[in-house]
Design an enzyme around this catalytic site. Structure first.
Site: not given
Ligand code: FAD
Ligand code: EPU
Length: 346
Positions: A174, A246, A342
């Protein structure tokens, strides 16, 4: 003056624009100025104007990792470069260059439909392609860096277009130079990925292997569908419940602190990182601190995933921020673990 007119025409600059549709928390913050350059020429013209005005400056993709605490009294730039371009194909691997303004999941869908292996675990992550390198997006055992080749960006310091190779980006969990030492320096315009034609499925993370063998299949598209179904069961849809995924990162905790916590919680989940640190799920810490499914007014944690903070409707950015700080303080008090955000707070 001539320059300003040109910029307004080419980039369709908007004044006092609501950003509600540009952030997945659904916060009604306003941008003093907003522009969506669709190519390098429009971007450079815009930046000449920006230099001239010396305004605060923010880049935004699809706003799925941003929390607006207040209006933005400056220029918001939304890179709109489109295109998915096959650069090389040696029969085993393809090299593809994708515009920053493409939607991430549309790109993953395209790649999996072509039968290219590598990005399927990153299905359904919201956001644009240009934002993916910022925090090196990751899910289900794969990180963007695993498939990243290079990126093109506008360097605001050198005032020229540059190509950055993987080693120059310092991708970590991240994080990257774009979140640390080079924060705010680059506007990413294109990202290139190297994908495999030969089977290369990653099934190691948690429930993925079991779900995949139950569903059957062998293609990247088959695995994409399994990932989509897992994600749909666990995470709230921003279209119905405003959120940014997250809110905090999973912390890397010093072994002495980890061992102290384990005295009271022998079954604490963890992933060893090195001899001196353990990664603990932030969701677990937040749950044990009593915040799972907790709601205060319009803000709450998602009942099945407390790491996700939800706007149940009408919350302000400040309310969401204050709620998150209470979680952070409680976790720190209880476990001596300080959660790192994050989400990018503006
Ligand atoms: P924005 O929110 O618009 O911007 C994020 C940052 O990037 C800001 O600091 C912005 O200034 C910068 N930025 C954006 N575009 C550019 C560019 N072209 N050049 C330079 N800087 C730029 N993230 C994960 O890693 N794993 C996940 O599983 C995950 N699951 C998600 C689930 C949900 C439901 C949601 C809402 C979010 C999740 N995210 C996850 C977080 C998010 O999707 C990612 O961080 C994604 O890359 C953000 O993209 P965005 O275009 O919306 O960025
Ligand atoms: N857990 C709990 N309670 C809950 C839910 C989860 O204790 O209610 C614990 C469990 O031990 C579980 C662990 O958390 O095994 C991990 O949970 P999960 O698999 O849902 O993943 P996460 O670590 O919470 C991360 C990323 C997600 C990504 C998933 C799948 C981060 C900060 N988040 O979540 O990314 O989708 O793994 O790989 O690393 C995001 O970055 O926005 C995001 C959604």
């Amino acid at each position: 003056m001539q320059n300003e007119i040109e910029v307004l025409q080419m980039t369709d600059m908007q004044h006092d624009l609501s950003l509600k549709e540009f952030n997945t928390f659904g916060i009604d913050a306003r941008a003093a100025l907003f522009a969506r350059p669709e190519n390098l020429e429009q971007l450079t013209l815009l930046l000449e104007e920006y230099d001239h005005r010396q305004l605060p400056f923010l880049i935004i993709g699809e706003g799925s990792n941003i929390l607006f605490k207040s209006d933005f009294e400056g220029l918001v730039v939304n890179p709109g470069m489109k295109g998915i371009e096959l650069m090389e194909d040696n029969g085993q691997q393809v090299l593809i260059r994708v515009g920053a303004g493409e939607n991430w999941d549309n790109w993953v869908q395209h790649a999996t439909e072509q039968g290219w292996f590598g990005l399927e675990n990153l299905s359904l992550i919201p956001g644009s392609v240009g934002s993916a390198p910022i925090q090196n997006i990751g899910a289900y055992g794969v990180e963007m860096k695993d498939r990243f080749a290079w990126l093109d960006a506008w360097d605001l310091q050198q005032k020229q277009s540059v190509r950055l190779q993987k080693e120059e980006c310092s991708f970590r969990y991240r994080s990257s130079i774009f979140k640390t030492e080079a924060r705010g320096r680059y506007i990413i315009t294109h990202v290139a990925f190297r994908l495999n034609r030969a089977p290369d499925l990653k099934l190691g993370y948690g429930p993925v292997k079991e779900a995949f063998s139950l569903a059957g299949g062998s293609t990247p598209l088959d695995l994409r569908n399994v990932i989509i179904s897992i994600r749909n069961q666990k995470l709230p849809d921003p279209d119905t419940h405003g959120n940014a995924g997250s809110f905090f990162k999973n912390p890397l905790v010093d072994m002495t602190i980890f061992k102290c916590i384990r005295v009271d919680y022998p079954d604490i989940p963890n992933y060893p990182d090195s001899e001196n640190r353990a990664k603990i799920p932030a969701a677990w810490l937040i749950e044990k601190a009593g915040w799972k499914g907790k709601r205060m007014g319009n803000v709450g944690t998602w009942p099945s995933q407390p790491l996700v903070i939800v706007n149940y409707g009408g919350a302000t950015g400040q309310e969401i921020f204050d709620f998150s700080e209470q979680i952070r303080n409680d976790v720190d008090r209880k476990f001596s673990v300080y959660l790192e955000r994050e989400v990018n707070v503006v």
